[in-house]
Design a protein around this motif. Structure first.
Motif, mmCIF file in Angstrom:
data_model
loop_
_atom_site.group_PDB
_atom_site.id
_atom_site.type_symbol
_atom_site.label_atom_id
_atom_site.label_comp_id
_atom_site.label_asym_id
_atom_site.label_seq_id
_atom_site.Cartn_x
_atom_site.Cartn_y
_atom_site.Cartn_z
ATOM 1 N N LEU A 77 -12.633 0.250 -11.190
ATOM 2 C CA LEU A 77 -11.352 0.921 -11.432
ATOM 3 C C LEU A 77 -11.399 1.718 -12.736
ATOM 4 O O LEU A 77 -10.903 2.842 -12.813
ATOM 5 C CB LEU A 77 -10.235 -0.112 -11.477
ATOM 6 N N PHE A 82 2.317 1.804 -3.280
ATOM 7 C CA PHE A 82 1.339 2.342 -4.224
ATOM 8 C C PHE A 82 1.115 3.834 -3.987
ATOM 9 O O PHE A 82 1.099 4.638 -4.916
ATOM 10 C CB PHE A 82 0.019 1.578 -4.058
ATOM 11 N N VAL A 83 0.985 4.195 -2.721
ATOM 12 C CA VAL A 83 0.725 5.597 -2.395
ATOM 13 C C VAL A 83 1.847 6.471 -2.922
ATOM 14 O O VAL A 83 1.615 7.456 -3.639
ATOM 15 C CB VAL A 83 0.577 5.780 -0.874
ATOM 16 N N GLU A 128 1.986 6.809 -6.630
ATOM 17 C CA GLU A 128 1.033 7.769 -7.200
ATOM 18 C C GLU A 128 1.445 9.199 -6.907
ATOM 19 O O GLU A 128 1.317 10.090 -7.742
ATOM 20 C CB GLU A 128 -0.377 7.521 -6.641
ATOM 21 N N PHE A 175 -10.250 7.159 -1.958
ATOM 22 C CA PHE A 175 -9.534 5.898 -2.082
ATOM 23 C C PHE A 175 -10.063 4.868 -1.105
ATOM 24 O O PHE A 175 -10.242 3.697 -1.451
ATOM 25 C CB PHE A 175 -8.040 6.129 -1.855
ATOM 26 N N PHE A 209 0.825 -1.195 0.000
ATOM 27 C CA PHE A 209 0.000 0.000 0.000
ATOM 28 C C PHE A 209 0.867 1.256 0.000
ATOM 29 O O PHE A 209 0.653 2.180 -0.781
ATOM 30 C CB PHE A 209 -0.933 -0.013 1.220
ATOM 31 N N VAL A 229 -7.728 8.817 -5.467
ATOM 32 C CA VAL A 229 -6.276 8.765 -5.287
ATOM 33 C C VAL A 229 -5.982 8.468 -3.827
ATOM 34 O O VAL A 229 -6.664 8.963 -2.948
ATOM 35 C CB VAL A 229 -5.672 10.124 -5.708
ATOM 36 N N PRO A 230 -4.992 7.639 -3.570
ATOM 37 C CA PRO A 230 -4.707 7.285 -2.186
ATOM 38 C C PRO A 230 -4.414 8.513 -1.332
ATOM 39 O O PRO A 230 -3.956 9.538 -1.824
ATOM 40 C CB PRO A 230 -3.471 6.396 -2.285
ATOM 41 N N LEU A 231 -4.653 8.346 -0.050
ATOM 42 C CA LEU A 231 -4.527 9.401 0.953
ATOM 43 C C LEU A 231 -5.685 10.385 0.897
ATOM 44 O O LEU A 231 -5.674 11.399 1.565
ATOM 45 C CB LEU A 231 -3.195 10.152 0.867
ATOM 46 N N ILE A 263 -13.964 -2.420 -3.829
ATOM 47 C CA ILE A 263 -13.296 -3.442 -4.638
ATOM 48 C C ILE A 263 -13.074 -4.702 -3.815
ATOM 49 O O ILE A 263 -13.256 -5.819 -4.302
ATOM 50 C CB ILE A 263 -11.981 -2.884 -5.183
ATOM 51 N N TRP A 278 -11.457 1.286 -2.036
ATOM 52 C CA TRP A 278 -10.784 0.102 -1.491
ATOM 53 C C TRP A 278 -11.807 -0.913 -0.987
ATOM 54 O O TRP A 278 -11.775 -2.080 -1.356
ATOM 55 C CB TRP A 278 -9.849 0.546 -0.363
ATOM 56 N N LEU A 304 -3.666 -1.443 -8.653
ATOM 57 C CA LEU A 304 -4.532 -1.382 -7.473
ATOM 58 C C LEU A 304 -5.383 -2.641 -7.365
ATOM 59 O O LEU A 304 -5.551 -3.212 -6.292
ATOM 60 C CB LEU A 304 -5.421 -0.138 -7.560
#
Lengths: 179, 124, 506, 144, 492
Positions: free
Chosen positions: E419, C135-136, C139, E396, C132, E390-392, E403, E400, C177
């Protein structure tokens, strides 16, 4: 008998294109339904429906018609989709009534459970004979408060819409296309 | 389908028919005022459905009196009282909107409004 | 050690803040940039010291989703990557000072700012403790480099930016992802573990592992495995230092590094070789190697040729990972390092040529080597390293990759390695050869779009005093440093080799 | 409006009766059909009638728009306020038993409670109906 | 006092609404609205705290015990929704001050706040009640005020969109009433908890099935599930900025809540998924909604409308989570309820800032705003990234779980589709970003940064987007707890 009259009125509403007549007919419809309500022992409802349906809403409609013109133009296309939707909904409902308890049956679940409590205990608990009032103002008083708020909300809505001068008639300058 | 069902459910079905008439007016008619009328009819018919539910054959209005009587169910009445008020509230807002639309567009026919709006979108 | 780990992320951001604060004074701004870079390298060296003594420091930063954390962990492979990136940041900063001023670029503060952010995210990628986190930061890296790619602000740069983000985001979101969540759904964890985490969920349904691996390999668009390589040549519109550090080293290496790390710590090489799940991907990588080289041949634009060369070389790393044996992985890791030094040298040279002589096409380089001997000599050394010839560091990685393919019993791959080496020799060597021995192309090149500059290059300079065939001093120093490093790594590849042996040995 | 004496006088005579009827409907709601809502509607109808006969301005002089708007809001405040009051008296919201003067006959509170909330309904409904009528009628007049 | 929190939750804004009429002054009304909203938020948070530790709170209104009287019933699910609604309300109300003064004429401003508070009170009332008919009453409070609020938009198309919304909304409400009536006819009860116990006895009847269908259609109209979404895009496009921000983040969320409450608590999981096979209907609808509406969003030139279509698509995600019929899927739905409120709130608020300075929200009007209004556009970018997932960012986290839910069911094509649609979101967000940052400003006049009063609520939401994206432990925990409660029927 009343029901048949109602059905006839309904069809009339559908066909007639002079909106004045339609509004009057809608008033008649309301009165007829008020009659029906009386027959069904719902006197309070009948009273209200007569006052609202035949009274207020007719006045409002007439006011609106005076402003908006009273002739309905002929629909431009055959409304097949609405017809289909309506038939579907109707059939679904009829299907649903198949398992409904018979009309007027005293053993229907509707009449027990909480209804019994209202009828048996309300005089003792609240002390007034009109059970409808007891339920309306006390047992389900909160709904009535919500109802009052709805009316108030409608007033706020109408005020927002109609207060002040007639505004912005045609103002293409202030609009933007989205095409 | 037997006769018993027909007799015991006849009321429901007429009410449903009325409901559908109102619903049909609501969704098929282009005139905004007529739509509101349709909505009214639709709602009034739903009220009838409720009241029909509350009826007990040979019952009396739920105002307590002396003696052994069968009262009709008061709860649907209460619900419908509320619903009627809600209905008229909706109607008044809808009509106010229709009036404003008439002022802004010069018409309350849906087709013409759509034409005007399409014009704005193409022109803008 | 955890402090150092966090520092490695925070330092560049602090640097960025300083850069922003000092934006009115270019000298102070660039000094801040250099000092930060130096400090970062020192921090990474300390981590290296600890890790080579066998420590595995780790720290959890946050837990965005229950059970899934943003965690940093320094393990040998990550340290290797961090070392390269942080060291080359110093060099590139020095180079940029010369280049950006010499080229009179606009928005220089923004350039240094996002450069620092990008480095911070590269550190995050390097030290990612789980999928994870990887991935973060992956990106974040795409996002922070976007302003660098579109630096010029032109229509072309905008289009390139679109391709860049489009490819990187599409692949990472749709494939990577999905794969990550899939792994989580199967194993309930995302932490990198020696030997892999998938081994625990046997029986894995047949066919899942190859699909999963493919999702990762293609999902890491930064590894530029064909057909998802288009972004890399597009990104070449960026200023040359960006191309040099990010698109020859940090970003693309973050891609192949991720592939390698996932292969080793999520799948586990033993697990993969038992299942033979990676064989077909191996051949995709091989195809990319050859095709990339062939395309590079056809490019006249120097940066584009280098970009395709990068595409081709990156797949060496992927190939090494897919070999799924010790030698392959060692070679793969070594190649990350060796190619970094080689390719950055080449890009530095290309930038120097552009700043000093205003030429960007290979065909315009004739005779230029005689005017810029140091630059072209460095280019030659870089070429040798990329091709894998002694006495440069590049020969080691090729050697181990060869060993790896033999151990895997893939003689065909040996042939691929040979052929591609020859190809790269051919298309890269052309440049120094032309430079030193070619005819002067000065008269013939007024068709190129730099011809205008060429004619009165000196007058284009507002400063007007710079000799227009000499690369800026700062840049030259950087070029010499990296070229020297290429040579030094032949004699002393020890640190990188040791780290890789630790990776495999675990 | 035409100056028709009979109509004017008729309306003048009728209006008080309507108002009285409204009050009857309100206070007798415990025993027979009716209550605050119906009373409010009837009361509003009285003024609507007057407005039709004497003209909007005349009625608005007696019953200015701001007043009816305040009424519309006031009713809600009364209703919700009863709830708050019972709450302050230690019962649940709208627990009318709290309103009983004699705690041993808590159910007496129900009477007061119902009367008060029905008053709230009446005030709001009256205010709203007259406001809406004013607004609609005002529009019609402007359009003409 | 704290035992009265459930009712105060609704009564505070309800009482503040008429008071706005009394004060007759825009600023004072605004003050009231802000005060009431923040008190509501405080109460909502307190309630969430109470149910987090103490289980279910039942509040018998008028001292009449359910099912005789009306019950307010707070469990973790609706406490969660209450926090969402009240939270957005608390941020929109301060935001409204400046924006409303620009977009609405002075004499309507107290009315605006009154309607706004009524809408808030209606939505809270729907969320908190344990009585099915009471749902209808408060639904109408919120709807009527919403129609008026939308009609306040400057463009005359605000009127027609409000009318269309009114027609579809009333049809929805009437369908709901029919459904409730049919249920009542079979059980004689209106209390949700009571119904949940009585209904299994009459599961087999056709009436209950039809009631289910009518309720489903009614709610889907209200929550704008494709293809019943036609009212939504125009309504959101032409409403005044604060109204759009408020409605987009709350109204449909509450409708989703109603759907969940009815289908899972009143009818129960077994009836919904085993007898009615709800998933078979919802899954394709949700997927079509997500894909087609994302596609439509890409081609919009009005950014508010673009976001409105995106909302329809996002509602698809929520329904999708429900259609998985698993705890994970439901967690995703509940989480997205919250997360989508945060992101759409932030995005629409940012658009409100643009509207305030530039007077238009067409894509073309965004040109050059990246430099002219950097703070606003930065908010838009972060909100947009959140929308993409987008992560954070919170987006996201939702994706998550969604999915994960799809993969748990083994529906990997669904996962891929989720996705892919994220990428579509990227495209439509990016279109705006590119114009804002890569084109020169073309409008007349000096477009400056939006006023502070607009920016801070916007950025508060943006900050929450990031905060709950980085630390989703609490939100995800609550969502999962709530999902478990829903799956088990009425909580302990």
């Amino acid at each position: 008998m009343l029901l048949t009259l109602l059905a006839a009125t309904g069809l009339g509403l559908l066909r007639i294109r002079n909106l004045f007549a339609v509004v009057m007919l809608a008033g008649v419809y309301s009165l007829l339904s008020a009659g029906l309500f009386t027959v069904m022992d719902a006197v309070d409802v009948a009273f209200t429906e007569a006052a609202v349906g035949a009274g207020i809403s007719t006045v409002l409609f007439l006011g609106a018609l005076a402003l908006c013109g009273h002739h309905e133009s002929r629909p431009g296309h055959t409304p097949l989709l609405p017809l289909f939707v309506v038939c579907l909904t109707g059939i679904a409902l009829v299907y649903g009534t198949m398992d409904m308890p018979p009309f007027g049956g005293a053993d229907n679940p509707v009449h027990h459970h909480v209804a019994d409590h209202y009828l048996e205990e309300s005089y003792h608990e609240i002390g007034i004979p009109n059970v409808v009032t007891s339920v309306l103002a006390s047992y389900r008083g909160y709904d009535t408060m919500g109802e009052t708020t709805v009316v108030f909300a409608a007033a706020v809505g109408v005020m927002i819409l109609l207060i002040g001068a007639r505004t912005r008639r045609e103002r293409p300058g202030g609009e933007e296309g989205d095409g | 389908m037997n006769i018993g069902l027909l007799v015991s459910h006849y009321n429901y079905w007429v009410v449903i028919f009325l409901m559908m008439v109102g619903f049909y007016i609501l969704i098929s008619r282009g005139n905004l005022i007529k739509k509101v009328i349709g909505l009214n009819v639709f709602q009034t018919s739903v009220f009838m459905l409720y009241i029909t539910l509350g009826k007990i054959t040979a019952g009396t209005p739920p105002i307590l009196t002396e003696g052994e009587v069968v009262y009709s169910n008061p709860l649907p009445h209460v619900l419908i009282l509320t619903a009627i008020v809600v209905g008229i509230a909706t109607t008044s807002v809808a009509l106010a909107l229709a009036i404003r639309i008439k002022e802004a567009y010069g018409t309350v026919e849906e087709d013409e409004i759509n034409r005007i709006e399409a014009g704005i979108e193409a022109g803008g | 050690m955890t402090t150092e780990l966090i520092l490695s992320l925070v330092l560049p951001v602090v640097g960025a803040a300083l850069i922003l604060l000092l934006r009115r004074n270019p000298n102070a701004r660039e000094a801040a940039s250099l000092v930060t870079a130096g400090a970062l390298f020192a921090v990474v060296l300390r981590i290296y010291g600890a890790v080579s003594d066998g420590a595995l420091p780790e720290v959890v930063l946050a837990e965005p989703i229950p059970g899934i954390s943003i965690a940093l962990e320094a393990e040998p492979l990550g340290v290797l990557f961090a070392l390269i990136a942080s060291f080359l940041w110093i060099v590139t900063t020095a180079y940029s000072i010369g280049y950006m001023r010499g080229h009179h670029e606009k928005n220089q503060t923004r350039f240094y700012l996002f450069f620092a952010f990008a480095i911070s995210s590269v550190m995050g990628v390097a030290f990612a403790g789980n999928l994870f986190t990887l991935f973060v930061f992956y990106e974040v890296l795409s996002l922070t480099t976007f302003p660098l790619v579109t630096h010029a602000g032109t229509e072309k740069a905008k289009r390139a930016g679109r391709v860049y983000l489009g490819v990187l985001f599409s692949t990472s979101i749709v494939f990577q992802l999905l794969a990550i969540i899939w792994v989580y759904a199967m194993t309930g964890t995302l932490d990198f573990e020696p030997g892999g985490i998938l081994r625990g969920v046997m029986p894995v349904p047949a066919g899942v592992v190859p699909v999963l691996l493919a999702l990762f390999v293609f999902g890491i668009g930064k590894a530029a495995v064909m057909p998802f390589h288009r972004w890399l040549p597009a990104a070449m519109v960026a200023p040359t230092p960006v191309s040099a550090l990010l698109h020859a080293v940090a970003v693309v290496k973050a891609g192949v590094f991720a592939v390698l790390k996932i292969t080793v710590y999520v799948f586990g090489i033993d697990f993969l070789s038992e299942l033979g799940a990676s064989t077909w991907l191996m051949w995709i990588a091989a195809a990319t190697i050859i095709l990339g080289s062939l395309v590079a041949f056809t490019k006249d634009n120097l940066k584009a040729r280098l970009a395709y060369s990068t595409v081709s070389q990156l797949s060496y790393v992927v190939l090494g990972a897919m070999l799924a044996n010790s030698w392959g992985v060692i070679g793969s890791g070594m190649h990350i390092a060796m190619h970094a030094f080689g390719k950055i040298t080449l890009f530095f040279c290309a930038g120097a040529i552009m700043v000093a002589a205003h030429r960007s096409e290979v065909s315009q380089l004739g005779g230029l080597g005689r005017k810029m001997p140091v630059t072209f000599a460095a280019f030659f050394i870089g070429t040798l390293s990329i091709v894998g010839l002694p006495p440069t560091g590049g020969s080691w990685s090729k050697w181990f990759l060869g060993l790896g393919s033999l151990e895997a019993g893939q003689v065909g791959l040996m042939a691929v390695l040979m052929v591609s080496s020859l190809l790269s020799l051919a298309y890269l060597l052309e440049i120094p050869l032309k430079g030193f021995f070619g005819k002067d192309a000065e008269i013939a090149d007024h068709h190129g779009d730099s011809a205008g500059h060429e004619g009165h290059g000196g007058h284009e300079d507002p400063d007007g005093h710079e000799d227009h065939y000499r690369a800026p001093r700062w840049s030259l120093a950087a070029i010499v440093t990296t070229a020297a490093a290429c040579l030094a790594l032949f004699v002393y590849p020890e640190p990188f080799y040791r780290l890789m042996v630790m990776v495999v040995g675990q | 409006m035409r100056e028709e004496v009979i109509v004017r006088v008729g309306a003048k005579v009728l209006a008080p009766f309507i108002i009285t009827f409204a009050l009857y409907v309100h206070f007798h709601g415990d025993y027979s059909p009716g209550g605050g809502f119906q009373a409010g509607v009837i009361l509003a109808a009285a003024f609507a009638l007057l407005a039709l006969v004497y003209g909007l301005d005349e009625v608005q002089r007696v019953l200015p728009p701001w007043f009816v708007q305040t009424c519309a809001a006031m009713g809600v405040v009364i209703y919700a306020g009863v709830g708050v009051a019972t709450m302050l008296l230690g019962h649940n919201y709208l627990g009318y038993n709290a309103l009983a003067p004699d705690p041993t006959h808590a159910e007496h509170g129900q009477h007061y409670g119902i009367l008060l909330v029905e008053l709230g309904v009446l005030v709001t409904v009256f205010g709203v109906m007259v406001s809406v009528f004013y607004l609609f009628a005002g529009r019609v007049r402007k359009a003409q | 006092m704290s035992q009265h929190f459930p009712i105060l939750q609704v009564v505070v804004p309800l009482l503040a609404a008429p008071l706005c009429i009394f004060v007759r002054n825009g600023r004072a009304a605004w003050g009231l609205a802000v005060l009431a909203s923040w008190v509501s938020l405080g109460i909502a948070l307190a309630l969430l705290g109470q149910v987090g530790t103490g289980g279910v709170i039942s509040y018998a209104i008028g001292d009449w015990l359910p099912p005789i009287g009306i019950e307010y019933r707070v469990d973790i699910v609706n406490a969660w929704v209450l926090v969402i609604v009240a939270g957005i309300g608390a941020l929109v109300s301060p935001y409204a001050l400046v924006s409303v003064e620009r977009e609405i004429e002075a004499r309507r401003i107290p009315l605006f706040y009154s309607a706004y508070l009524l809408c808030l009170c209606g939505l809270l009332g729907i969320a908190i009640t344990g009585d099915v008919f009471n749902v209808f009453v408060f639904l109408e409070i919120s709807s009527l005020s919403a129609y008026a609020l939308i009609a306040l938009g400057k463009d005359r198309r605000a009127l027609t969109s409000a009318f269309r919304y009114l027609v579809m909304g009333s049809v929805g409400a009437t369908f709901i009433v029919i459904g409730i009536g049919l249920l009542y006819s079979m059980t004689g009860s209106l209390n949700m908890a009571d119904l949940a116990q009585l209904l299994p006895g009459v599961w087999e009847s056709r009436t209950v099935r039809v009631a289910y269908g009518f309720l489903a259609v009614g709610f889907c109209l209200k929550l704008a599930l494709f293809p019943l979404h036609l009212w939504l895009p125009n309504a959101y496009t032409y409403a005044p900025s604060p109204v759009t921000a408020f409605m987009a983040s709350t109204a449909t969320k509450v409708a989703v809540y109603m759907l969940l409450r009815f289908f899972l608590t009143v009818f129960g999981w077994h009836f919904s998924f085993e007898q009615m096979e709800l998933d078979r209907v919802l899954l394709p609808l949700a997927l079509v909604a997500i894909v087609s509406m994302s596609l439509v969003a890409i081609f919009q030139v009005n950014v508010k409308r673009l976001l409105a279509y995106s909302s329809v698509a996002q509602i698809g995600y929520m329904v999708l989570g429900l259609s998985f019929a698993t705890v994970t899927g439901l967690t995703a739905t509940l989480l997205h309820l919250f997360n989508h409120a945060l992101m759409k709130g932030a995005l629409f608020m940012a658009m409100g800032c643009v509207m305030y300075r530039v007077g238009s929200v067409r894509i073309g009007a965004m040109a050059g705003l990246g430099r002219r209004m950097p703070v606003t556009m930065a908010a838009f970018v972060v909100g947009g990234l959140s929308l993409v997932g987008v992560p954070l960012t919170v987006g996201f986290v939702s994706k998550w779980y969604l999915i994960l839910g799809a993969l748990e069911r083994g529906w990997w094509p669904v996962a891929v589709l989720i996705l892919l649609t994220s990428l579509m979101a990227l495209v439509y967000v990016w279109r705006v970003v590119e114009v804002a940052y890569f084109r020169e400003y073309q409008g007349e006049g000096e477009a400056r940064e939006a006023p502070w009063m607009l920016l801070w609520p916007t950025w508060a939401l943006v900050a929450l987007n990031l905060y709950f994206g980085i630390d989703a432990g609490r939100t995800a925990g609550i969502a999962r707890q709530a999902a478990e409660v829903l799956m088990a029927g009425i909580g302990p």
